[in-house]
Design an enzyme around this catalytic site. Structure first.
Site, PDB file in Angstrom:
ATOM      1  N   SER A 106       0.831  -1.206   0.000  1.00 13.43           N
ATOM      2  CA  SER A 106       0.000   0.000   0.000  1.00 13.43           C
ATOM      3  C   SER A 106       0.869   1.260   0.000  1.00 13.43           C
ATOM      4  O   SER A 106       1.675   1.437  -0.914  1.00 13.43           O
ATOM      5  CB  SER A 106      -0.977  -0.034   1.180  1.00 13.43           C
ATOM      6  N   ASP A 129      -8.636  -2.933  -6.747  1.00 17.29           N
ATOM      7  CA  ASP A 129      -8.070  -2.716  -5.418  1.00 17.29           C
ATOM      8  C   ASP A 129      -9.116  -2.133  -4.464  1.00 17.29           C
ATOM      9  O   ASP A 129      -9.690  -1.074  -4.712  1.00 17.29           O
ATOM     10  CB  ASP A 129      -6.879  -1.765  -5.526  1.00 17.29           C
ATOM     11  N   HIS A 171      -6.588  -6.074  -1.237  1.00 17.42           N
ATOM     12  CA  HIS A 171      -5.607  -5.024  -0.961  1.00 17.42           C
ATOM     13  C   HIS A 171      -4.514  -5.635  -0.093  1.00 17.42           C
ATOM     14  O   HIS A 171      -4.802  -6.162   0.975  1.00 17.42           O
ATOM     15  CB  HIS A 171      -6.284  -3.861  -0.231  1.00 17.42           C
TER      16      HIS A 171
END
Length: 427
Positions: free
Chosen positions: A209, A305, A372
């Site tokens: 991330s 995502d 994610h």
């Protein structure tokens, strides 16, 4: 069966549930929506250890203590609140004794003085609030059956406490804020070099991330730490943030990134190969950086995502009537027109990586999941029912690419064709 709320690391410690549909609590305060950017993904409602064991998943992963970097203060390499940054390390052994895996922690960004001040009161802005121990799972696991290629490497998690993907180097004295991500990166690397990383024969810089964005920003810098004889590559997991048009026709994520760049003065530290051609905000978007990365880079990303769907495509500011509320919490609740919009986002992502994919040294694994961060979670990294593309799970795809066993340019067919996804579902 008891349920328990935990923070970020609860996702790993819990045991990854019994089904491919992972259920998370979802509470967002509008004021700090972006500051708490990954809260929905890491404030999990999870099953007990007994359920994890029943699913065949180790309920007691390796726990690694926090080490603060003692020399960081002298370098001015401090968290938002001025505290020392830190990391967690588990030493390598055997054939992996001289191989190093560095994982840069994620956790969103702060895009205004106000929410950077708020962030100082959390583990994302102060080591005072960081967990003293964290579990090492997925790509950080020390078990060959969970992490076949990197289990016996020196594995390090560098904690994230600057709010700008380890990129800033400025301060706001009036608000008592230190924006020292670049210095934290440098201090952490110097510390690890002194701990033996200077002798590395193999090295992999990874991140998830906001940490995935950081691994792109620092990839070539990482390469320069080692002699040419060292095999050095980088992995960005869920870091391909797109400069996308949101459901209202606006650019919610660009507005967020513009705030991050402005508040932390990133125009001074972002790659000049990009800022010489584009505005600084554009140069915080990976799609404008990846073509200039000289070091071999692997992009691992979900085509839909989950964080980008919730926070970039359909955040509250872009969806005031809540028409996307159900869809962004559970992909099975999306209408045909909403799926069509999401297919457009996937197409934009695939177009953004075309030039990148043309290089034989780079790797891709873009699956058509609502997910994610797939490298740190055991269920999506390497398990009996992990997500697959062409019958290959994420861990083996990354390993094949890193060790040059095979070229990996894996792009999934469009939703809903992939039945192996572990799609995130939120409450």
């Amino acid at each position: 069966m008891s349920k328990l709320f935990m923070g970020f690391w609860g996702v790993f410690f819990a045991g990854f549930f019994l089904s491919s549909k992972l259920v998370y609590s979802y509470e967002v305060e509008e004021e700090f929506f972006f500051n708490k950017t990954e809260g929905p993904f890491f404030e999990s409602v999870y099953e007990t250890s007994a359920a994890a064991a029943a699913a065949g998943i180790n309920p007691t992963p390796l726990m690694i203590g926090l080490t603060l970097i003692p020399d960081a203060a002298a370098r001015g390499a401090v968290c938002l609140d001025g505290t020392l940054p830190g990391y967690h390390i588990h030493p390598g052994s055997g054939s992996g004794a001289n191989s190093w895996l560095i994982q840069l922690e994620g956790g969103g960004w702060c895009n205004s003085v106000r929410n950077c001040v708020y962030r100082k009161t959390t583990r994302r802005g102060s080591s005072k609030f960081m967990e003293k121990q964290i579990p090492f799972t997925g790509i950080l696991s020390n078990k060959a059956e969970e992490n076949p290629d990197f289990f016996n490497w020196n594995r390090v998690k560098v904690r994230y406490c600057d709010g700008a993907s380890f990129a800033g180097d400025s301060e706001n004295k009036a608000a008592q804020l230190q924006f020292r991500g670049q210095r934290i990166w440098e201090a952490a690397m110097a510390e690890l070099m002194s701990k033996g990383m200077r002798n590395a024969q193999q090295a992999l810089l990874s991140g998830c991330s906001a940490g995935g964005l950081a691994s792109i920003l620092h990839c070539d810098e990482f390469r320069t730490l080692f002699p040419s004889s060292t095999k050095v590559k980088c992995l960005s997991d869920a870091g391909l943030f797109m400069d996308a048009t949101d459901v209202s026709g606006g650019h919610a994520l660009r507005n967020l990134f513009q705030g991050v760049v402005s508040v932390q003065g990133l125009q001074k530290t972002l790659p000049s190969t990009c800022t010489s051609k584009l505005d600084p905000t554009s140069c915080f978007f990976p799609q404008n950086l990846i073509s200039n990365i000289k070091t071999p880079l692997f992009l691992l990303n979900a085509a839909y995502d989950s964080w980008q769907v919730q926070s970039s495509l359909a955040p509250p500011v872009a969806d005031p009537k809540g028409l996307w509320h159900d869809c962004k919490l559970n992909n099975e609740q999306c209408s045909a027109s909403q799926i069509q919009f999401l297919q457009g986002f996937r197409n934009d992502m695939l177009n953004a990586v075309k030039g990148f994919a043309a290089s034989t040294q780079n790797g891709l694994f873009i699956n058509s999941c609502f997910a994610h961060c797939q490298s740190e979670r055991q269920d999506t990294w390497f398990a009996d029912d992990s997500p697959l593309i062409d019958n290959k799970p994420v861990a083996l795809a990354v390993g094949d690419w890193y060790f040059d066993r095979a070229g990996v340019k894996s792009i999934d067919c469009a939703y809903p064709c992939d039945k192996t996804c572990h799609n995130l579902v939120f409450k």
